[in-house]
Design an enzyme around this catalytic site. Structure first.
Site, PDB file in Angstrom:
ATOM      1  CG  HIS A  77      11.459 -70.774 -29.573  1.00 42.79           C
ATOM      2  ND1 HIS A  77      12.887 -70.165 -29.530  1.00 42.79           N
ATOM      3  CD2 HIS A  77      11.947 -72.082 -30.010  1.00 42.79           C
ATOM      4  CE1 HIS A  77      13.725 -71.071 -29.328  1.00 42.79           C
ATOM      5  NE2 HIS A  77      13.190 -72.209 -29.650  1.00 42.79           N
ATOM      6  CB  THR A 118       8.322 -30.158   5.896  1.00 40.37           C
ATOM      7  OG1 THR A 118       7.719 -30.754   4.941  1.00 40.37           O
ATOM      8  CG2 THR A 118       9.495 -30.927   6.598  1.00 40.37           C
ATOM      9  CE  LYS A 122      24.260 -25.649 -14.768  1.00 35.31           C
ATOM     10  NZ  LYS A 122      23.383 -24.421 -15.592  1.00 35.31           N
ATOM     11  CD  GLU A 146      17.195 -72.609 -20.809  1.00 39.06           C
ATOM     12  OE1 GLU A 146      17.600 -71.833 -19.974  1.00 39.06           O
ATOM     13  OE2 GLU A 146      17.737 -72.892 -21.701  1.00 39.06           O
TER      14      GLU A 146
END
Length: 521
Positions: free
Chosen positions: A281, A37, A138, A334
């Site tokens: 169902h 990096t 934290k 539905e």
């Protein structure tokens, strides 16, 4: 607001980090970094201080030790509002770090590769990264912490609006994301390594930890007095209800999602020709393939028009205008789900504003291996998903099925996988003509399948029958023969297989064993 003056950036996933770091530099934020990096940022012309220079302690042990140092964690954990913390930091020359940008070694991606060794996996377990993330999280009132590149823009927007600071509210949300991410990371490590102990197996570790992300809250659960929410896998890859885009309609309910999943998984069984599944169902009440999607829908609907009312419809082809028109003109539905939805079909369904219309993307040619889970009181049942179809096709009767009977047997067998046990499916010409589901005795499921066909005005004579498990007695065969069933497919394996086969022969029925049952509870 937490002012950003110093940032530590160390990422495996470098997506967007260069642009983010450039924006930090505009606010004169000092950038600390490590390894690859740091190299990338410097090559882009940014000023970067190595963490080893910041701590006065060199990286060592092949990079395993670089950020595990009091000057790093003191700079993260020291509470700026606590005079004792501030004094101790000054005494030991610890400078505050206000922003941490860290994403972790790619453990999950590494172990997903074929042939990954234990050594490869171990080297991709990040130690310093999670430790920094947890320390920063934290102390969230004072430290901004980013583990997801998607949050760069949000943080920069706040810094722009406030002159380089980030709100406590945003910091708290980012801190929560940290613990969610480290929990998932540790779970992946624990599960993978746990499969390689003396107690674990290739699929099932001795402890099992999972994490799902909340996709939506719900008005209620299975019943109105139950609270509910829908959670999805973090990286679900296959077309599914969980990954589908909702084009229109009311929010999906708890039962909608369960039934839509059942319908979509069933229709995935059919890839070569247009197919339609109607579920009510959690059970298929009508399944068919056809020359067109409209033909498939029409035939599926005719199986059981009564049960199709208020059902869920899944298609394995793009929903077209003709099929959409037939659905909305013929029945109350539905949910409709399909790999894609044409603009014309979408406009037609829009006339029924409450119908939930979903596009799930291309269906796979074969479903990816996965685990199925079922919660029981005090425990969790875990199994690999039932993706196979049969072990072998073995004709055990005196009569061999005709070519058409065999095609219908395999069609019915695919449907039976998705019918609740005890499951009996009657089918003819690649269309269900009767479905008997969820009965305590198999013979009653067969009787119900025949009753369903009679109510729908469908001819059973000449149809075939699929049973998800073996017949314990010959009565199921006798009952099927009485209504005109000509061929049967079932797993076999009963103590009375000889008796059942003899019954088929007496009735001139063909019988095929698969060697594999498909209970669905």
């Amino acid at each position: 607001m937490a002012q950003i003056t110093r940032a530590l950036i160390s990422v495996s996933d470098k997506t967007g980090v260069l642009d983010f770091a450039r924006e930090l530099a505009r606010y004169n934020v000092e950038i600390l970094s490590t390894g690859g990096t740091a190299k990338m940022l410097r090559e882009a012309g940014l000023t970067v201080k190595d963490v080893s220079e910041f701590t006065g302690f060199p990286e060592m042990l092949d990079g395993r030790v670089k950020t595990l140092h009091p000057k790093v964690h003191g700079g993260l954990l020291g509470m700026r509002s606590n005079p004792e913390h501030v004094a101790k930091m000054k005494e030991h020359g610890i400078e505050s770090i206000d922003l941490v940008v860290v994403n972790l070694y790619p453990f999950e991606a590494t172990v997903a590769k074929e042939g990954c060794t234990l050594e490869d996996a171990i080297e991709n377990i990040d130690i310093g990264g999670p430790t920094m993330l947890r320390s920063a999280a934290k102390n969230w009132p004072d430290v901004t912490v980013i583990t997801d590149p998607a949050d760069y823009e949000k943080v920069l927007a706040e810094m722009t609006a406030s002159g380089g600071a980030v709100s406590r509210e945003t910091n708290f949300g980012l801190a929560v994301k940290v613990y969610q991410r480290t929990a998932a990371y540790d779970a992946a490590i624990s599960n993978w390594l746990g499969c390689r102990t003396g107690e674990g197996t290739a699929l099932f570790p001795d402890t099992f930890t999972v994490q799902f992300k909340k996709a939506q809250g719900m008005r209620y659960g299975e019943n109105p007095h139950q609270n509910a929410a829908f959670y999805v896998e973090a990286a679900a890859a296959e077309a599914s209800t969980a990954t589908a885009d909702q084009i229109q309609g009311k929010e999906l309910s708890y039962n909608n999602i369960g039934d839509t999943d059942a319908a979509l998984e069933c229709v995935k069984q059919f890839t070569d020709t247009p197919a339609c599944v109607i579920v009510k169902h959690a059970n298929p009440c009508g399944v068919a393939i056809g020359e067109s999607l409209l033909d498939a829908y029409d035939r599926a609907y005719r199986t059981d028009p009564e049960s199709a009312f208020g059902g869920i419809i899944a298609c394995n082809r793009e929903l077209d205008a003709a099929t959409a028109s037939a659905i909305v003109e013929r029945q109350f539905v539905e949910v409709i789900i399909a790999p894609a939805v044409s603009a014309e079909a979408s406009a037609i369904v829009a006339a029924k504003k409450n119908v939930r219309l979903l596009s799930c993307g291309p269906l796979p040619s074969a479903s990816l291996p996965r685990l199925d889970m079922k919660r029981v009181t005090g425990g969790l049942l875990v199994q690999d998903a039932d993706l196979a179809l049969y072990n072998e096709l073995k004709v055990v009767s005196k009569r061999t099925p005709t070519e058409q009977e065999m095609a219908d047997l395999l069609f019915a067998w695919r449907v039976a996988k998705f019918v609740k046990s005890n499951a009996i499916v009657y089918a003819r010409d690649n269309m269900t003509v009767g479905v008997g589901a969820g009965q305590m005795s198999r013979v009653n499921s067969a009787r119900i399948a025949a009753i369903k066909a009679e109510h729908a005005g469908l001819e059973v004579k000449g149809a075939v029958m699929a049973s998800d498990a073996f017949f314990p007695f010959r009565d199921g065969i006798d009952n099927a023969a009485a209504v005109g069933i000509t061929a049967v497919i079932q797993p076999g394996g009963s103590m009375r297989d000889a008796e059942v086969i003899a019954a088929a022969d007496e009735h001139g029925m063909a019988m095929v064993f698969t060697g594999m049952r498909h209970f669905r509870h």
